[in-house]
Design a protein around this motif. Structure first.
Motif, short mmCIF file in Angstrom:
data_model
loop_
_atom_site.label_atom_id
_atom_site.label_comp_id
_atom_site.label_asym_id
_atom_site.label_seq_id
_atom_site.Cartn_x
_atom_site.Cartn_y
_atom_site.Cartn_z
N GLY A 132 0.83 -1.20 0.00
CA GLY A 132 0.00 0.00 0.00
C GLY A 132 0.86 1.24 0.00
O GLY A 132 2.07 1.17 -0.21
N GLY A 133 0.22 2.39 0.24
CA GLY A 133 0.95 3.64 0.32
C GLY A 133 1.16 4.35 -1.00
O GLY A 133 1.53 5.52 -1.03
N ASP A 134 0.89 3.66 -2.12
CA ASP A 134 1.05 4.25 -3.44
C ASP A 134 0.39 3.30 -4.43
O ASP A 134 -0.08 2.22 -4.05
CB ASP A 134 2.54 4.44 -3.76
N MET A 135 0.38 3.68 -5.71
CA MET A 135 -0.17 2.79 -6.73
C MET A 135 0.59 1.47 -6.71
O MET A 135 1.82 1.44 -6.69
CB MET A 135 -0.07 3.44 -8.11
N ILE A 136 -0.14 0.38 -6.73
CA ILE A 136 0.46 -0.95 -6.66
C ILE A 136 0.85 -1.40 -8.06
O ILE A 136 0.02 -1.41 -8.98
CB ILE A 136 -0.51 -1.95 -6.01
#
Length: 574
Positions: free
Chosen positions: A302-306
């Motif tokens: 997670g935390g950004d586009m995968i």
């Protein structure tokens, strides 16, 4: 020095407390705790939850003796250290509101960092600010003229006895979480005790990660970012699991340290895609053949586009070390929702959807790709957390059916109360009906949400909706020598019309190779995406990042417009 145990025979009571101080009180009754490691991976401090509680109460007494009162905000440099943990929980016991702030690494120098911290301190209206000794002078400088009770190191606080805990109500502020600022300067998310504990209960509960007594968490994520603070530290503590913390800089230099800690019985760890990508590319140096990653059951993403490609590469690189690709758990969330809004089912692994690019760009429809049609692969980010809701809405606010791309709205008990002291910004994203405009675009596929990008980043060309990460990933994947994070794409509007710009980091001084890189990038983007893109070369490490390590396209665009990437003036490094 012996790390705190996993203690699989204990009873877990996570998710049943109403405030964070109550969660630490409960955790302090058991043998588990937090283990802090040096940049070289050495164990430097063992902090059982019982000891953390006792030491936090002592620091709480000193904070109150310094003149801080209930509700006051306290800036804290969020390093992975015992001092930060003691100060953060001291604020909980003293009725204060901690404000975790980033460390200098992403800012590229003292002057920029001090100014950033100063803006945060002003935004949060803090009464005190503390940092480790090596940053104390910088924090004192950032706080000059702000009428702070104290600024600098915790060592400067007056001596005092341990504090009797100040009771917290569920609707009291627990902390201010500054968003990563990928599209604007960060604003402080006001997270209440109620919102935090609701999100933690949903994350760790039986319909989430199902955290149990045999679990052990390992993290290198920064504690000033919601995924590191809430997802790893506070969720782990609330569910009373032992946590092994590694400084973020240690992971960046030697990703194998992260995997080595996981190989000692770690079961839960999260990272953005770039973390898995970096570890996969350095698999040989990490000693993959000697690792045993078979205990790793939750490899959160997670935390950004995968990006599916790097995750598959990681699974392949460490399959012989016992890593099971079914451990991948794709997630979606944001600081405005405390952290998580959706998690993919445990044991499912990474599931993706191949969408026809032409239909996606022209019609806003994620139709399944067929035959020779160009496809874009998206990760399925799971089902909505219990008690929460997600809707995908069209331009007029209507709820869209499956596979229709629209703006994502969220509701539920984990949402922020507001942006701190920012009513205008709050009204732009939080409706009177309690729904949050996430600013993200996506679609539903069955019960799972799929994220396609940020609305503000969308490039619109002749009626086509082009996602900048498509351009970036195409160039990085197809051009030899480019790495993940080497390209930033955005649109600029000028009197002559719209232009699409791609900033490409270049590591050579040779004119012929520089021109070849520009030609290759422009050619690849023209052939693959049918777009004429103006390629501008940028020096290494010059593309701006947020404090959490994400590419900041808005800052890249601003720098470009200011002339920062004019090639005649570029100092190209090795």
């Amino acid at each position: 020095m012996t790390p705190t145990p996993t203690a699989p025979d204990r009873t877990v009571t996570g998710g049943e407390t109403s405030t964070l101080s109550e969660a630490l009180d409960a955790a302090a009754r058991g043998p588990t705790g937090i283990n802090l490691h040096s940049p070289r991976g050495q164990l430097i401090e063992v902090l059982p939850y019982a000891a953390l509680r006792e030491q936090a109460l002592a620091v709480a007494g000193r904070l109150r003796a310094a003149g801080l009162g209930k509700g006051d905000r306290v800036g804290l440099a969020a390093e992975s250290s015992g001092d930060f943990l003691r100060a953060f929980f001291a604020c909980q016991y003293a009725g204060l509101v901690p404000v975790p702030t980033p460390l200098p690494a992403p800012f590229g120098g003292k002057e920029v960092y001090v100014e950033h911290i100063r803006r945060m301190l002003i935004s949060a209206d803090v009464r005190a600010a503390f940092a480790p000794p090596e940053l104390a002078a910088w924090f004192a400088e950032a706080g000059e003229g702000l009428a702070l009770v104290a600024a600098g190191s915790l060592d400067s606080l007056p001596d005092a006895g341990a504090l009797e805990p100040v009771p917290a109500a569920a609707d009291d502020l627990c902390y201010l979480q500054y968003s990563s600022g990928s599209t604007r300067f960060p604003v402080g998310v006001a997270v209440t005790q109620r919102a935090l504990m609701a999100n933690i209960a949903a994350i760790g509960g039986p319909e989430g990660l199902a955290v149990g007594p045999a679990d052990r968490a390992v993290s290198w994520l920064p504690l000033y970012h919601d995924m590191g603070l809430v997802g790893m530290l506070l969720t782990g503590l609330t569910f009373q699991v032992s946590i092994d913390l590694l400084p973020t800089t240690a992971f960046v230099r030697r990703p194998g340290l992260w995997l080595d800690l996981l190989g000692r019985g770690g079961t839960i760890s999260y990272a953005p895609t770039f973390g898995y990508d970096l570890a996969a590319r350095r698999a040989g140096a990490a000693g993959g053949q000697t690792l045993d990653l078979s205990s790793w059951r939750i490899a959160g993403v997670g935390g950004d586009m995968i990006r599916p490609g790097p995750l598959r590469a990681f699974a392949e690189a460490y399959g012989e070390a016992g890593f099971d690709q079914r451990a991948f758990v794709a997630s979606y969330g944001m600081a405005e929702a405390t952290l998580a809004l959706s998690l993919s089912p445990i044991g499912q692994g990474l599931k993706t959807d191949g969408a026809d690019v032409a239909e996606l760009e022209r019609q806003g429809l994620a139709a399944p790709a067929k035959g020779e049609s160009r496809a874009r692969e998206f990760a399925l980010c799971g089902k909505v957390l219990p008690g929460h809701r997600l809707e995908v809405r069209g331009e007029t606010g209507e709820v869209l059916p499956a596979r229709r791309v629209g703006r994502i709205f969220a509701a539920g008990p984990s949402l922020m109360r507001a942006y701190f002291n920012a009513p205008e910004e709050t009204s732009q994203v939080l409706g009177a009906d309690g729904w949050l405009d996430t600013g993200d675009l996506g679609y539903f596929l069955g019960e799972e949400i799929v994220i396609t990008g940020r609305a503000k980043d969308l490039i619109i060309v002749n009626g086509r909706n082009v996602w900048p990460q498509d351009l970036e990933w195409t160039a990085e994947r197809q051009i030899e020598g480019l790495r993940s994070g080497d390209v930033a794409a955005f649109q600029v509007t000028e009197a002559a019309g719209e232009r699409v710009i791609a900033l490409v980091q270049c590591r050579t001084r040779e004119p012929e190779r520089r021109q070849a890189l520009k030609d290759a990038a422009a050619g690849v983007l023209r052939v693959t995406h049918g777009l004429d893109v103006e390629v501008v070369l940028a020096p290494p490490h010059s593309l701006p990042q947020t404090s959490s390590g994400k590419l900041s396209r808005s800052r890249a665009r601003s720098l470009y417009l200011s002339g920062a990437f004019e090639e005649a003036a570029q100092p190209v490094g090795a």
